[in-house]
Motif scaffolding. Structure first.
Motif, PDB file in Angstrom:
ATOM      1  N   LEU A  14       0.829  -1.203   0.000  1.00 45.73           N
ATOM      2  CA  LEU A  14       0.000   0.000   0.000  1.00 45.73           C
ATOM      3  C   LEU A  14       0.864   1.254   0.000  1.00 45.73           C
ATOM      4  O   LEU A  14       0.555   2.223  -0.697  1.00 45.73           O
ATOM      5  CB  LEU A  14      -0.953  -0.006   1.195  1.00 45.73           C
ATOM      6  CG  LEU A  14      -2.004   1.101   1.235  1.00 45.73           C
ATOM      7  CD1 LEU A  14      -2.847   1.131  -0.034  1.00 45.73           C
ATOM      8  CD2 LEU A  14      -2.879   0.922   2.468  1.00 45.73           C
ATOM      9  N   LEU A  15       1.958   1.250   0.754  1.00 43.69           N
ATOM     10  CA  LEU A  15       2.868   2.387   0.771  1.00 43.69           C
ATOM     11  C   LEU A  15       3.475   2.628  -0.608  1.00 43.69           C
ATOM     12  O   LEU A  15       3.559   3.766  -1.071  1.00 43.69           O
ATOM     13  CB  LEU A  15       3.968   2.192   1.813  1.00 43.69           C
ATOM     14  CG  LEU A  15       4.979   3.331   1.934  1.00 43.69           C
ATOM     15  CD1 LEU A  15       4.290   4.653   2.284  1.00 43.69           C
ATOM     16  CD2 LEU A  15       6.039   2.979   2.967  1.00 43.69           C
ATOM     17  N   ASN A  16       3.877   1.560  -1.274  1.00 46.62           N
ATOM     18  CA  ASN A  16       4.425   1.697  -2.629  1.00 46.62           C
ATOM     19  C   ASN A  16       3.392   2.285  -3.583  1.00 46.62           C
ATOM     20  O   ASN A  16       3.716   3.148  -4.412  1.00 46.62           O
ATOM     21  CB  ASN A  16       4.938   0.354  -3.147  1.00 46.62           C
ATOM     22  CG  ASN A  16       6.177  -0.116  -2.423  1.00 46.62           C
ATOM     23  OD1 ASN A  16       6.936   0.680  -1.862  1.00 46.62           O
ATOM     24  ND2 ASN A  16       6.394  -1.419  -2.397  1.00 46.62           N
ATOM     25  N   LYS A  17       2.158   1.853  -3.462  1.00 51.98           N
ATOM     26  CA  LYS A  17       1.092   2.384  -4.315  1.00 51.98           C
ATOM     27  C   LYS A  17       0.824   3.855  -4.007  1.00 51.98           C
ATOM     28  O   LYS A  17       0.583   4.645  -4.919  1.00 51.98           O
ATOM     29  CB  LYS A  17      -0.188   1.560  -4.155  1.00 51.98           C
ATOM     30  CG  LYS A  17      -0.068   0.179  -4.777  1.00 51.98           C
ATOM     31  CD  LYS A  17      -1.338  -0.628  -4.602  1.00 51.98           C
ATOM     32  CE  LYS A  17      -1.209  -1.987  -5.258  1.00 51.98           C
ATOM     33  NZ  LYS A  17      -2.453  -2.758  -5.189  1.00 51.98           N
ATOM     34  N   LEU A  18       0.881   4.218  -2.727  1.00 52.86           N
ATOM     35  CA  LEU A  18       0.721   5.621  -2.351  1.00 52.86           C
ATOM     36  C   LEU A  18       1.802   6.477  -2.999  1.00 52.86           C
ATOM     37  O   LEU A  18       1.519   7.555  -3.515  1.00 52.86           O
ATOM     38  CB  LEU A  18       0.762   5.779  -0.827  1.00 52.86           C
ATOM     39  CG  LEU A  18       0.777   7.218  -0.325  1.00 52.86           C
ATOM     40  CD1 LEU A  18      -0.519   7.935  -0.680  1.00 52.86           C
ATOM     41  CD2 LEU A  18       1.040   7.264   1.165  1.00 52.86           C
ATOM     42  N   ARG A  27       3.449  15.237  -5.927  1.00 51.08           N
ATOM     43  CA  ARG A  27       3.493  15.517  -4.491  1.00 51.08           C
ATOM     44  C   ARG A  27       4.357  14.487  -3.775  1.00 51.08           C
ATOM     45  O   ARG A  27       4.577  13.393  -4.282  1.00 51.08           O
ATOM     46  CB  ARG A  27       2.092  15.436  -3.880  1.00 51.08           C
ATOM     47  CG  ARG A  27       1.086  16.396  -4.425  1.00 51.08           C
ATOM     48  CD  ARG A  27      -0.214  16.299  -3.621  1.00 51.08           C
ATOM     49  NE  ARG A  27      -1.205  17.177  -4.172  1.00 51.08           N
ATOM     50  CZ  ARG A  27      -2.232  16.775  -4.923  1.00 51.08           C
ATOM     51  NH1 ARG A  27      -2.414  15.503  -5.186  1.00 51.08           N
ATOM     52  NH2 ARG A  27      -3.086  17.650  -5.393  1.00 51.08           N
ATOM     53  N   SER A  28       4.747  14.833  -2.554  1.00 47.49           N
ATOM     54  CA  SER A  28       5.364  13.844  -1.668  1.00 47.49           C
ATOM     55  C   SER A  28       4.246  12.958  -1.104  1.00 47.49           C
ATOM     56  O   SER A  28       3.059  13.319  -1.166  1.00 47.49           O
ATOM     57  CB  SER A  28       6.098  14.545  -0.533  1.00 47.49           C
ATOM     58  OG  SER A  28       5.172  15.196   0.322  1.00 47.49           O
ATOM     59  N   ALA A  29       4.634  11.833  -0.547  1.00 50.61           N
ATOM     60  CA  ALA A  29       3.644  10.960   0.085  1.00 50.61           C
ATOM     61  C   ALA A  29       2.963  11.698   1.234  1.00 50.61           C
ATOM     62  O   ALA A  29       1.750  11.586   1.426  1.00 50.61           O
ATOM     63  CB  ALA A  29       4.305   9.677   0.578  1.00 50.61           C
ATOM     64  N   ASN A  30       3.733  12.466   2.003  1.00 48.01           N
ATOM     65  CA  ASN A  30       3.164  13.225   3.115  1.00 48.01           C
ATOM     66  C   ASN A  30       2.111  14.214   2.619  1.00 48.01           C
ATOM     67  O   ASN A  30       1.005  14.297   3.173  1.00 48.01           O
ATOM     68  CB  ASN A  30       4.279  13.968   3.859  1.00 48.01           C
ATOM     69  CG  ASN A  30       3.772  14.652   5.109  1.00 48.01           C
ATOM     70  OD1 ASN A  30       3.531  13.992   6.103  1.00 48.01           O
ATOM     71  ND2 ASN A  30       3.607  15.959   5.045  1.00 48.01           N
ATOM     72  N   SER A  31       2.436  14.956   1.572  1.00 50.82           N
ATOM     73  CA  SER A  31       1.475  15.924   1.016  1.00 50.82           C
ATOM     74  C   SER A  31       0.234  15.225   0.482  1.00 50.82           C
ATOM     75  O   SER A  31      -0.884  15.724   0.644  1.00 50.82           O
ATOM     76  CB  SER A  31       2.127  16.741  -0.091  1.00 50.82           C
ATOM     77  OG  SER A  31       3.118  17.572   0.436  1.00 50.82           O
ATOM     78  N   GLN A  32       0.415  14.073  -0.134  1.00 55.70           N
ATOM     79  CA  GLN A  32      -0.720  13.316  -0.667  1.00 55.70           C
ATOM     80  C   GLN A  32      -1.638  12.886   0.476  1.00 55.70           C
ATOM     81  O   GLN A  32      -2.858  12.989   0.371  1.00 55.70           O
ATOM     82  CB  GLN A  32      -0.234  12.093  -1.449  1.00 55.70           C
ATOM     83  CG  GLN A  32      -1.335  11.358  -2.168  1.00 55.70           C
ATOM     84  CD  GLN A  32      -1.958  12.158  -3.298  1.00 55.70           C
ATOM     85  OE1 GLN A  32      -1.278  12.962  -3.934  1.00 55.70           O
ATOM     86  NE2 GLN A  32      -3.217  11.931  -3.564  1.00 55.70           N
ATOM     87  N   ILE A  33      -1.067  12.423   1.571  1.00 55.81           N
ATOM     88  CA  ILE A  33      -1.871  12.009   2.721  1.00 55.81           C
ATOM     89  C   ILE A  33      -2.637  13.199   3.295  1.00 55.81           C
ATOM     90  O   ILE A  33      -3.821  13.084   3.630  1.00 55.81           O
ATOM     91  CB  ILE A  33      -0.988  11.343   3.793  1.00 55.81           C
ATOM     92  CG1 ILE A  33      -0.500   9.989   3.279  1.00 55.81           C
ATOM     93  CG2 ILE A  33      -1.737  11.181   5.117  1.00 55.81           C
ATOM     94  CD1 ILE A  33       0.605   9.364   4.108  1.00 55.81           C
ATOM     95  N   LEU A  34      -1.986  14.361   3.386  1.00 56.53           N
ATOM     96  CA  LEU A  34      -2.678  15.556   3.890  1.00 56.53           C
ATOM     97  C   LEU A  34      -3.851  15.939   2.997  1.00 56.53           C
ATOM     98  O   LEU A  34      -4.924  16.311   3.493  1.00 56.53           O
ATOM     99  CB  LEU A  34      -1.702  16.731   4.009  1.00 56.53           C
ATOM    100  CG  LEU A  34      -0.684  16.613   5.139  1.00 56.53           C
ATOM    101  CD1 LEU A  34       0.314  17.764   5.057  1.00 56.53           C
ATOM    102  CD2 LEU A  34      -1.367  16.583   6.486  1.00 56.53           C
ATOM    103  N   ILE A  35      -3.679  15.845   1.682  1.00 59.67           N
ATOM    104  CA  ILE A  35      -4.778  16.123   0.740  1.00 59.67           C
ATOM    105  C   ILE A  35      -5.937  15.162   1.005  1.00 59.67           C
ATOM    106  O   ILE A  35      -7.106  15.571   1.067  1.00 59.67           O
ATOM    107  CB  ILE A  35      -4.308  15.994  -0.725  1.00 59.67           C
ATOM    108  CG1 ILE A  35      -3.265  17.054  -1.066  1.00 59.67           C
ATOM    109  CG2 ILE A  35      -5.473  15.997  -1.705  1.00 59.67           C
ATOM    110  CD1 ILE A  35      -3.783  18.457  -1.191  1.00 59.67           C
ATOM    111  N   LEU A  36      -5.629  13.879   1.165  1.00 64.16           N
ATOM    112  CA  LEU A  36      -6.673  12.886   1.402  1.00 64.16           C
ATOM    113  C   LEU A  36      -7.402  13.140   2.709  1.00 64.16           C
ATOM    114  O   LEU A  36      -8.637  13.019   2.780  1.00 64.16           O
ATOM    115  CB  LEU A  36      -6.062  11.477   1.387  1.00 64.16           C
ATOM    116  CG  LEU A  36      -5.492  11.037   0.043  1.00 64.16           C
ATOM    117  CD1 LEU A  36      -4.677   9.759   0.211  1.00 64.16           C
ATOM    118  CD2 LEU A  36      -6.586  10.855  -0.985  1.00 64.16           C
ATOM    119  N   ILE A  37      -6.666  13.513   3.753  1.00 65.00           N
ATOM    120  CA  ILE A  37      -7.294  13.811   5.043  1.00 65.00           C
ATOM    121  C   ILE A  37      -8.185  15.043   4.925  1.00 65.00           C
ATOM    122  O   ILE A  37      -9.327  15.048   5.406  1.00 65.00           O
ATOM    123  CB  ILE A  37      -6.236  13.994   6.142  1.00 65.00           C
ATOM    124  CG1 ILE A  37      -5.535  12.660   6.422  1.00 65.00           C
ATOM    125  CG2 ILE A  37      -6.861  14.566   7.413  1.00 65.00           C
ATOM    126  CD1 ILE A  37      -4.304  12.777   7.317  1.00 65.00           C
TER     127      ILE A  37
END
Length: 56
Positions: A14-18, A27-37
């Motif tokens: 899942l992390l690799n897919k993210l 985006r970075s993975a961190n930025s992508q997670i913030l967008i999703l949240i």
């Protein structure tokens, strides 16, 4: 506003897919997670009203 850290447990696949999705979006993975949240909270508030800033 203070920035807080949050650790999560996530399996490798899942992390690799993210990372693939985040790279595609530029985006970075961190930025992508913030967008999703943010999107999740926005949808919740549209359906249920504003969340009190106090938290839970």
């Amino acid at each position: 506003m203070a920035t807080k850290s949050l650790s999560i447990r996530i399996d490798d696949e899942l992390l690799n897919k993210l990372h693939v999705v985040a790279d595609y979006e530029g985006r970075s993975a961190n930025s992508q997670i913030l967008i999703l949240i943010r999107n999740c909270v926005e949808e919740y508030e549209k359906a249920h009203g504003a969340i009190d800033k106090g938290g839970k």
